[in-house]
Design a protein around this motif. Structure first.
Motif, mmCIF file in Angstrom:
data_model
loop_
_atom_site.group_PDB
_atom_site.id
_atom_site.type_symbol
_atom_site.label_atom_id
_atom_site.label_comp_id
_atom_site.label_asym_id
_atom_site.label_seq_id
_atom_site.Cartn_x
_atom_site.Cartn_y
_atom_site.Cartn_z
ATOM 1 N N VAL A 219 5.777 9.951 5.543
ATOM 2 C CA VAL A 219 5.297 11.055 4.180
ATOM 3 C C VAL A 219 4.146 10.070 3.411
ATOM 4 O O VAL A 219 3.003 10.425 3.025
ATOM 5 C CB VAL A 219 6.281 11.444 3.476
ATOM 6 N N LEU A 220 4.712 8.671 3.011
ATOM 7 C CA LEU A 220 3.689 8.036 2.284
ATOM 8 C C LEU A 220 2.780 7.447 3.019
ATOM 9 O O LEU A 220 1.680 7.269 2.554
ATOM 10 C CB LEU A 220 4.722 6.651 1.760
ATOM 11 N N GLY A 221 2.663 7.092 4.495
ATOM 12 C CA GLY A 221 1.644 6.843 5.118
ATOM 13 C C GLY A 221 0.536 8.093 5.205
ATOM 14 O O GLY A 221 -0.448 7.995 5.227
ATOM 15 N N GLY A 222 1.287 9.317 5.294
ATOM 16 C CA GLY A 222 0.187 10.392 5.094
ATOM 17 C C GLY A 222 -0.452 10.627 4.192
ATOM 18 O O GLY A 222 -1.646 10.907 3.919
ATOM 19 N N LEU A 223 0.364 10.436 2.715
ATOM 20 C CA LEU A 223 -0.334 10.329 1.633
ATOM 21 C C LEU A 223 -1.487 9.216 1.364
ATOM 22 O O LEU A 223 -2.534 9.482 0.967
ATOM 23 C CB LEU A 223 0.445 10.165 0.510
ATOM 24 N N VAL A 227 -5.630 9.868 0.728
ATOM 25 C CA VAL A 227 -6.143 9.048 -0.232
ATOM 26 C C VAL A 227 -7.506 8.544 0.439
ATOM 27 O O VAL A 227 -8.612 8.327 -0.145
ATOM 28 C CB VAL A 227 -5.406 8.065 -1.136
ATOM 29 N N ALA A 228 -7.076 7.546 1.536
ATOM 30 C CA ALA A 228 -8.079 6.895 2.296
ATOM 31 C C ALA A 228 -9.525 7.840 2.754
ATOM 32 O O ALA A 228 -10.771 7.487 2.563
ATOM 33 C CB ALA A 228 -7.733 6.087 3.201
ATOM 34 N N LEU A 339 7.880 -4.879 7.454
ATOM 35 C CA LEU A 339 7.993 -3.994 8.536
ATOM 36 C C LEU A 339 7.452 -2.628 7.913
ATOM 37 O O LEU A 339 6.590 -1.931 8.551
ATOM 38 C CB LEU A 339 9.367 -3.964 9.248
ATOM 39 N N ALA A 340 7.963 -2.037 6.772
ATOM 40 C CA ALA A 340 7.902 -0.709 6.191
ATOM 41 C C ALA A 340 6.100 -0.827 5.792
ATOM 42 O O ALA A 340 5.617 0.213 6.070
ATOM 43 C CB ALA A 340 8.667 -0.564 4.874
ATOM 44 N N ILE A 341 5.938 -1.888 5.312
ATOM 45 C CA ILE A 341 4.182 -1.813 4.951
ATOM 46 C C ILE A 341 3.432 -1.933 6.207
ATOM 47 O O ILE A 341 2.317 -1.172 6.157
ATOM 48 C CB ILE A 341 4.219 -3.187 3.868
ATOM 49 N N ALA A 342 3.802 -2.491 7.072
ATOM 50 C CA ALA A 342 2.958 -2.459 8.382
ATOM 51 C C ALA A 342 3.034 -1.167 8.888
ATOM 52 O O ALA A 342 2.175 -0.502 9.422
ATOM 53 C CB ALA A 342 3.678 -3.484 9.448
ATOM 54 N N THR A 346 -0.424 1.159 9.148
ATOM 55 C CA THR A 346 -1.060 2.029 10.341
ATOM 56 C C THR A 346 -1.542 3.465 10.047
ATOM 57 O O THR A 346 -2.666 3.669 10.492
ATOM 58 C CB THR A 346 0.206 2.170 11.416
ATOM 59 N N LEU A 347 -0.713 4.125 9.261
ATOM 60 C CA LEU A 347 -1.373 5.475 8.958
ATOM 61 C C LEU A 347 -2.298 5.493 8.089
ATOM 62 O O LEU A 347 -3.462 6.262 7.861
ATOM 63 C CB LEU A 347 -0.141 6.378 8.494
#
Length: 417
Positions: A219-223, A227-228, A339-342, A346-347
């Motif tokens: 979910v945070l990667g989608g956000l 934003v990007a 690992l979580a930030i990696a 990616t997203l």
């Protein structure tokens, strides 16, 4: 039994914050110097526009590959060790790229650069989260502001180098030496990441391809990707909008990106203070409202200067989102921050890569004004899912000693292990 608390003197935490700020500054200077020299690099390497596009794309591919490699390395290497190595290697790619013979070798060089830069990106954000844990207050906005200042310094230094008629190679050698000095100074005081101290955690589980892909990270990667996309659209196409839709002269249209980046960097300088005051969720939502207001101002008012004001408002609105989302990823994980930030990165980087292309297609199909207006869709989605950033607010639970002066009795910051 241990109390589970570690004591971190505030002076040590401040020193560690300065250290990671140096890494963010270094990366900003490097990228600012690089992007300002890309037009000349194309000429000196004899690349056509298509070849230049492929060379630049190779770097992004390298970054995406690094996101996967970083996940595996995180089980074996602390982020401090990764930063110490990559920050010393990365600057030398500047002079190396200046002498690459042709598109293929330049592409391979950029691919390798992207891999190393991606590893550094994950590790320095993990360090930022670690500083937040120990200081018990948000710092990622200020770190990203330092990155923006570095980018401005790098691009400004390039202007001076061009005026002094320095060759591309000479300029990049000087920049590389400066960056390595900053990296050596900063690397001394970097942190060792916190890891769970339970016996079960002493032997970390093997990291597989699907490890770390929790629902929160997705979910945070989608956000982050959304934003990007918005950030890439406004920063890359703002000048085109001013030129094509508002009839701005070239020198005025070029101010579009300048207005955006200065507003973004300035807001990040106070972003941590805003984070502490309003909390992550509310700040993200109001920031998206500010961005939407800026986009509508630029699109609806037929004026070059209102267009510039709208781009600046968008820069203010988009400034705090990525630092807060990155913080939420780091604080939302119970074990392996890198690992979580990696996985999140990616997203996010997929959004960085796809954003300009998606917006270009929308602009070609519907017109650039309509394409800008359509940014209200991802902005609305970010507002709707902003609650996912709540873990970032754990960093704002600072004690009153966090803001005390150095002259006070030696304060300490407790942190649960």
């Amino acid at each position: 039994m241990s109390s589970g608390l570690e004591i971190h003197p505030v002076k040590d935490v401040r020193r560690q914050r300065i250290a990671i700020s140096g890494i963010f500054l270094m990366v900003g200077i490097m990228l600012g110097s690089w992007f300002a020299r890309v037009p000349q690099l194309r000429i000196e390497l004899g690349l056509n526009f298509a070849e230049l596009g492929m060379v630049l794309l190779a770097q992004t591919v390298g970054v995406l590959l690094a996101m996967q490699l970083a996940g595996h390395l995180s089980n074996h290497l602390d982020s401090r060790a990764v930063i110490r190595v990559t920050s010393l290697v990365l600057p030398w790619f500047l002079p190396l790229m200046a002498v690459m013979p042709g598109a293929i070798t330049a592409g391979l060089g950029m691919l390798t650069w992207g891999v190393i830069a991606g590893l550094l990106d994950v590790s320095m954000n993990a360090q930022g989260v670690e500083v937040e844990r120990r200081a018990r207050r948000p710092v990622l906005n200020s770190l990203h502001a330092v990155w923006g200042i570095g980018a401005l310094l790098g691009s400004g230094g390039t202007v001076l180098a061009v005026r002094a008629e320095w060759s591309l190679s000479a300029h990049f050698w000087v920049v590389s030496v400066v960056l390595v000095v900053i990296a050596l100074f900063s690397g001394r005081w970097l942190l060792t990441e916190s890891r769970a101290s339970s016996p079960a955690a002493e032997k970390a589980p093997k990291v597989g391809f699907f490890s770390g892909w929790t629902r929160a990270v997705i979910v945070l990667g989608g956000l982050g990707a959304a934003v990007a996309l918005c950030e890439g659209a406004v920063s890359s196409w703002g000048g085109v909008f001013l030129s094509e839709q508002r009839g701005a002269a070239a020198n005025i249209a070029s101010l579009g990106y300048f207005a955006f980046i200065v507003a973004q960097t300035g807001t990040r300088l106070i972003g941590d203070r805003l984070h502490r005051r309003f909390g992550a969720v509310a700040l993200v939502r109001w920031s998206m409202v500010m961005t939407a207001a800026g986009v509508l101002l630029a699109v609806m008012v037929q004026s070059v200067w209102f267009g510039l004001a709208g781009l600046a408002m968008a820069g203010v609105g988009l400034a705090v989102a990525i630092p807060i989302i990155s913080s939420a990823v780091g604080h939302g994980t119970k074990s392996n921050t890198s690992l979580a930030i990696a996985r999140y990165s990616t997203l996010h980087n997929a959004g960085v890569l796809a954003g300009p292309a998606i917006f270009g297609w929308l602009a070609q199909t519907f017109g650039i004004s309509t394409a800008l207006t359509l940014l209200l869709v991802p902005l609305g989605a970010i507002c709707a899912f902003a609650a996912a950033t709540a873990p970032a607010s754990v960093a704002s639970r600072s004690s009153s000693t966090s803001d005390s002066s150095d002259s006070s009795p030696e304060p300490v910051v407790p942190r649960a292990a």
